[in-house]
Design an enzyme around this catalytic site. Structure first.
Site, PDB file in Angstrom:
ATOM      1  CE1 TYR A 117      -4.091   2.144   0.422  1.00 17.04           C
ATOM      2  CE2 TYR A 117      -3.138   2.788   2.478  1.00 17.04           C
ATOM      3  CZ  TYR A 117      -4.270   2.924   1.547  1.00 17.04           C
ATOM      4  OH  TYR A 117      -5.155   3.658   1.732  1.00 17.04           O
ATOM      5  NE  ARG A 122      -1.364   5.525   1.044  1.00 13.91           N
ATOM      6  CZ  ARG A 122      -0.581   5.153   2.062  1.00 13.91           C
ATOM      7  NH1 ARG A 122       0.349   4.338   1.955  1.00 13.91           N
ATOM      8  NH2 ARG A 122      -0.665   6.231   3.005  1.00 13.91           N
ATOM      9  CG  ASP A 123      -6.970   7.582   0.363  1.00 12.93           C
ATOM     10  OD1 ASP A 123      -7.958   7.010  -0.174  1.00 12.93           O
ATOM     11  OD2 ASP A 123      -7.110   8.056   1.420  1.00 12.93           O
ATOM     12  CB  SER A 129      -5.023   6.799   3.314  1.00 11.96           C
ATOM     13  OG  SER A 129      -5.758   6.259   4.611  1.00 11.96           O
ATOM     14  CG  ASP A 168      -9.722   1.906  -1.070  1.00 14.99           C
ATOM     15  OD1 ASP A 168     -10.184   0.831  -0.907  1.00 14.99           O
ATOM     16  OD2 ASP A 168      -9.708   2.833  -0.247  1.00 14.99           O
ATOM     17  CG  ASP A 350     -10.838   3.850   9.162  1.00 14.62           C
ATOM     18  OD1 ASP A 350      -9.997   2.811   8.868  1.00 14.62           O
ATOM     19  OD2 ASP A 350     -11.913   3.759  10.177  1.00 14.62           O
TER      20      ASP A 350
HETATM   21  C1  BGC Z   1      -3.781   4.186   6.436  1.00 14.36           C
HETATM   22  C2  BGC Z   1      -2.306   3.493   6.608  1.00 14.36           C
HETATM   23  C3  BGC Z   1      -2.440   2.246   7.575  1.00 14.36           C
HETATM   24  C4  BGC Z   1      -3.684   1.350   7.402  1.00 14.36           C
HETATM   25  C5  BGC Z   1      -4.011   0.129   8.595  1.00 14.36           C
HETATM   26  C6  BGC Z   1      -4.678   3.188   6.106  1.00 14.36           C
HETATM   27  O1  BGC Z   1      -5.796   3.905   6.399  1.00 14.36           O
HETATM   28  O2  BGC Z   1      -3.364   5.007   5.590  1.00 14.36           O
HETATM   29  O3  BGC Z   1      -1.315   4.386   7.133  1.00 14.36           O
HETATM   30  O4  BGC Z   1      -1.207   1.414   7.911  1.00 14.36           O
HETATM   31  O5  BGC Z   1      -4.704   2.291   7.309  1.00 14.36           O
HETATM   32  O6  BGC Z   1      -4.100   0.809   9.814  1.00 14.36           O
END
Ligand code: BGC
Length: 395
Positions: A117, A122-123, A129, A168, A350
């Site tokens: 990830y 990203r996101d 995120s 995602d 989140d």
């Molecule tokens: C975050 C990450 C995190 C993951 C698990 C995601 O929403 O962006 O930084 O490692 O959740 O908690």
């Protein structure tokens, strides 16, 4: 900064582990690594004879948090949560070295779950995120992020590994192509995912490409485009045989099976026959398979114990009232679903609820989002305790 301090602390804990005993006095050395190379045969279920690994990174995050809790029922439940198999998110380049540590601690009875990830941009349809790599930094994603993960797994051929590829990302390209950040990131997403699939195509690895959830690609108009997006990126990668299928409901809230569906009463429900994850997997899997790609699934049940909490299906941030769900198991009752797994480590946020903060997303300020909440991925003790309190089955 937060993460690098965390990693240093974790490394100390992990290095000490082999000479110690875990809390139930079960000697760690009895849980030995495999004596020879592991092969996860395409078409088989890699979870059927293995336990999703309860990694020491999440366990140490929990035990650090429990150190300041005095309620014995919570510390006992916290210790029990730490023993539940949960995926580890490699969400930054700095976290990648943790992969080697986790591989080294995974016994032959277990399969290590890792989430890949860190795509550039990203996101792209949310803010909470957004990652460290900007759109355009594909080369850095490949050489500084994916390549070291590949090297770590190649150095541990005796360990079984399940990988979830980029939550995602491809679903965003299906439904959010009109969002400028997603349009800009599209070519990096496709090339980045294809590169990851190609390089991580190792015999001891089972890969699952993220397919969102029933409330996202389960709409009539999204199912076929969603299936086509996944199978086409898989083909671009050279049809890697260690791709076993898809992941769904990652960090999500949907029930595995619920009748009527949670949002079946809404005015647009007639356009979505995938009112739970079972119906979603059963609907999209044949379409992906028709595109040539293997399409078994793993489904995140980590936080889906309680339904009826969200004002809208798309609400994704720290939903109030959620509880830990069904424990990881390969007994799913659906031949398409290899396992129910815990992917989002419960207790990690989140997204921040602080509207003045960097990466604030308005979804984390909605009435059904828990407040206060810290930045995505960081610990939220009150939320963790609520997940315990609302867990089904209970702790
Ligand atoms: C975050 C990450 C995190 C993951 C698990 C995601 O929403 O962006 O930084 O490692 O959740 O908690």
């Amino acid at each position: 900064m937060r993460y690098s301090m965390g990693i240093a602390a974790l490394a100390a804990v992990v290095v000490a582990a082999p000479t110690e005993t875990v809390q139930d006095s079960h000697p760690i050395k009895a849980r030995a690594a495999c004596a020879s190379a592991v092969t996860l045969t395409p078409g088989s279920n890699p979870f059927s004879s293995r336990t999703l690994h309860a990694n020491s990174a999440y366990a140490s995050e929990i035990s650090t948090a429990m150190a300041s809790v005095t309620d014995a029922s919570i510390t006992a439940a916290g210790a029990a949560v730490a023993k539940v198999g949960t995926f580890l998110w490699l969400d930054t380049i700095a976290r990648v070295p943790l992969a080697a540590t986790m591989l080294a601690e995974t016994p032959c009875t277990d399969i290590l779950g890792l989430v890949v990830y860190d795509l550039p941009g990203r996101d792209c349809n949310a803010k909470a995120s957004n990652g460290e790599l900007a759109t355009g930094q594909l080369a850095k994603y490949q050489s500084s992020y994916i390549d070291p993960i590949v090297a770590a797994i190649k150095a541990a051929p005796n360990v079984a590994v399940a990988l979830i590829i980029e939550p995602d990302s491809l679903p965003n390209l299906v439904t959010n192509a009109n969002v400028s950040a997603c349009a800009a990131a599209a070519s990096d997403y496709k090339a980045g995912v294809a590169y990851a699939l190609k390089q991580l195509n190792l015999p001891n690895v089972a890969m699952y490409i993220d397919a969102g959830h029933g409330g996202w690609l389960g709409w009539d108009a999204n199912l076929q485009p969603g299936a086509d997006m996944l199978s086409s990126v898989w083909k671009t990668a050279g049809s890697p045989k260690q791709v076993f299928g898809i992941s769904t409901n990652v960090a999500g809230w949907n029930a595995w099976s619920a009748s009527p569906g949670e949002f079946a009463g809404t005015s647009d429900a007639k356009y979505n026959k995938c009112q739970d994850e079972k119906r979603y997997v059963d609907a999209i899997s044949p379409l992906i398979k028709a595109g040539g790609m293997p399409a078994h699934a793993i489904v995140d049940t980590g936080r889906n114990a309680v339904q009826g909490l969200r004002a809208e299906w798309g609400d994704w941030c720290n939903v109030i009232g959620a509880g830990f769900g069904v424990r990881p198991t390969a007994t799913t009752g659906d031949s398409l679903v290899d396992a129910f797994v815990w992917v989002k480590p419960g207790g990690e946020s989140d997204g921040t609820s602080d509207s003045g903060a960097n990466r604030y997303d308005s979804f984390c300020g909605k009435a059904d989002a828990f407040k206060p909440a810290p930045q995505a991925g960081t610990w939220n003790e009150a939320y963790f305790e609520a997940l315990i309190k609302n867990a089904v089955p209970s702790f």
